[in-house]
Scaffold this motif. Structure first.
Motif, short mmCIF file in Angstrom:
data_model
loop_
_atom_site.label_atom_id
_atom_site.label_comp_id
_atom_site.label_asym_id
_atom_site.label_seq_id
_atom_site.Cartn_x
_atom_site.Cartn_y
_atom_site.Cartn_z
N ASP A 59 32.77 58.26 28.10
CA ASP A 59 31.39 58.54 28.53
C ASP A 59 30.94 59.88 27.97
OD1 ASP A 59 31.22 56.20 30.06
OD2 ASP A 59 32.22 57.17 31.75
N ILE A 60 29.66 59.97 27.63
CA ILE A 60 29.08 61.25 27.23
C ILE A 60 27.74 61.43 27.92
CG2 ILE A 60 30.23 61.19 24.98
CD1 ILE A 60 27.47 60.52 23.77
N THR A 61 27.29 62.67 27.96
CA THR A 61 25.95 62.98 28.49
C THR A 61 25.12 63.59 27.36
OG1 THR A 61 26.52 65.26 29.12
CG2 THR A 61 27.02 63.50 30.71
N GLU A 62 23.87 63.93 27.69
CA GLU A 62 22.98 64.50 26.67
C GLU A 62 23.49 65.84 26.15
OE1 GLU A 62 19.08 64.69 28.24
OE2 GLU A 62 18.83 62.51 28.34
N THR A 63 24.31 66.51 26.93
CA THR A 63 24.79 67.83 26.52
C THR A 63 26.21 67.81 25.96
OG1 THR A 63 25.60 68.29 28.75
CG2 THR A 63 23.31 68.96 28.24
N THR A 64 26.78 66.59 25.87
CA THR A 64 28.16 66.49 25.38
C THR A 64 28.22 66.75 23.88
OG1 THR A 64 28.74 64.85 27.07
CG2 THR A 64 30.17 64.98 25.12
N LYS A 65 29.12 67.60 23.48
CA LYS A 65 29.42 67.78 22.08
C LYS A 65 30.70 67.00 21.78
CE LYS A 65 27.32 72.38 21.64
NZ LYS A 65 27.54 73.80 21.26
#
Length: 291
Positions: free
Chosen positions: A61-67
């Motif tokens: 899973d990733i979010t909008e701020t995940t690098k």
């Protein structure tokens, strides 16, 4: 001079012995070749058949701020199967051919082919003994529950890699008899309506358990303890790699015994296991039934 009635016994030396009929010893037609994954080794590709499999990757899973900086390592493994040559050689002298009863001579032809087919089937059955999972064990009576459990394990790939149908069960007829007895156990206790139990009573047990097709193969060996090893497996669990196709060579040998015909039969193949978790050994009692 002797006196008395002339009977057959008095002239035994004058009687011809005539073979009125001849037959070859019957064999069980094996099933393993038809139930596994078959591959032909192409010419000019070396001695081995090699298959590479790639391990699964893991998503996250990733979010909008995940690098995103978590590369997944690609990993592979391979299996290699090398076909080997099987052969059978027969020789018939001209003198034998000239003197042998023609009725008997006509039955000899299929013997070599039958021997080769039997070997190919037995080699396939030997693979069933290589599966790690095994049940119910020596001396134990086979039940439908054992087949159900084996199919479940094979479907999930022993929780390592799921398999796909078709699923096969290859068993000795005495093992199938135990399954049949289980399904017929209610006879005499309750009314048998048309259905599985009625068909088993009339026809004997063949069919499907938990989506697994059952096959009889009496080339399965019965050991000294009256137990046998069959198996449940996904078709893709076992690979039959065919090298050079079956061939027959006829040779004329004038140097041997006044002349002879030689027959050489060859086949090149090998069985191998694609994934151990896709198969299940069925090891159970095969005492000769009496009722």
């Amino acid at each position: 001079m002797p006196s008395g009635d002339t009977t057959v016994n008095a002239l035994l030396d004058s009687l011809d012995t005539i073979v009125a009929s001849a037959r070859i010893v019957q064999e069980f037609e094996g099933v393993m070749q038809q139930l596994v994954d078959k591959i032909t080794l192409k010419e000019g590709t070396g001695l081995d058949w090699k298959e590479v499999s790639f391990d699964r990757l893991t998503a996250q899973d990733i979010t909008e701020t995940t690098k995103l900086d978590n590369p997944q390592l690609l990993s592979d493994s391979a299996i290699t199967i090398t076909p080997t040559v099987a052969a059978i050689h027969t020789v018939i002298l001209d003198r034998v051919r000239a003197r042998l009863n023609k009725t008997a001579l006509g039955q000899i032809g299929p013997l070599a082919q039958n021997a080769m087919e039997r070997k190919k089937d037995v080699d396939g059955l030997t693979v069933l003994d290589s599966f790690t999972n095994t049940n119910p064990g020596a001396g134990s009576i086979l039940t439908t529950g054992t087949i159900n459990a084996a199919v479940s394990v094979v479907r999930t790939g022993d929780d390592t890699e799921p398999s796909k149908p078709p699923y096969r069960a290859v068993l000795h007829s005495y093992q199938l008899k135990d399954l049949e007895d289980e399904l017929r156990s209610g006879i005499g206790t309750y009314v048998i309506d048309e259905g599985l139990t009625a068909r088993v009573f009339k026809e004997g047990f063949r069919g499907v358990i938990s989506g697994c097709q059952l096959y009889e193969d009496n080339n399965i060996d019965i050991d000294a303890s009256a137990d046998s090893k069959g198996g449940v497996f996904a078709q893709r669990a076992i690979v039959l790699v065919q090298g050079r196709g079956p061939r027959v060579v006829h040779l004329r040998n004038e140097k041997l015994g006044g002349g002879a015909d030689e027959l050489l039969m060859y086949d090149e193949y090998a069985y191998g296991i694609r994934l151990n978790a896709w198969g299940y050994e069925i090891y159970s009692d095969t005492t000769e039934p009496t009722s």
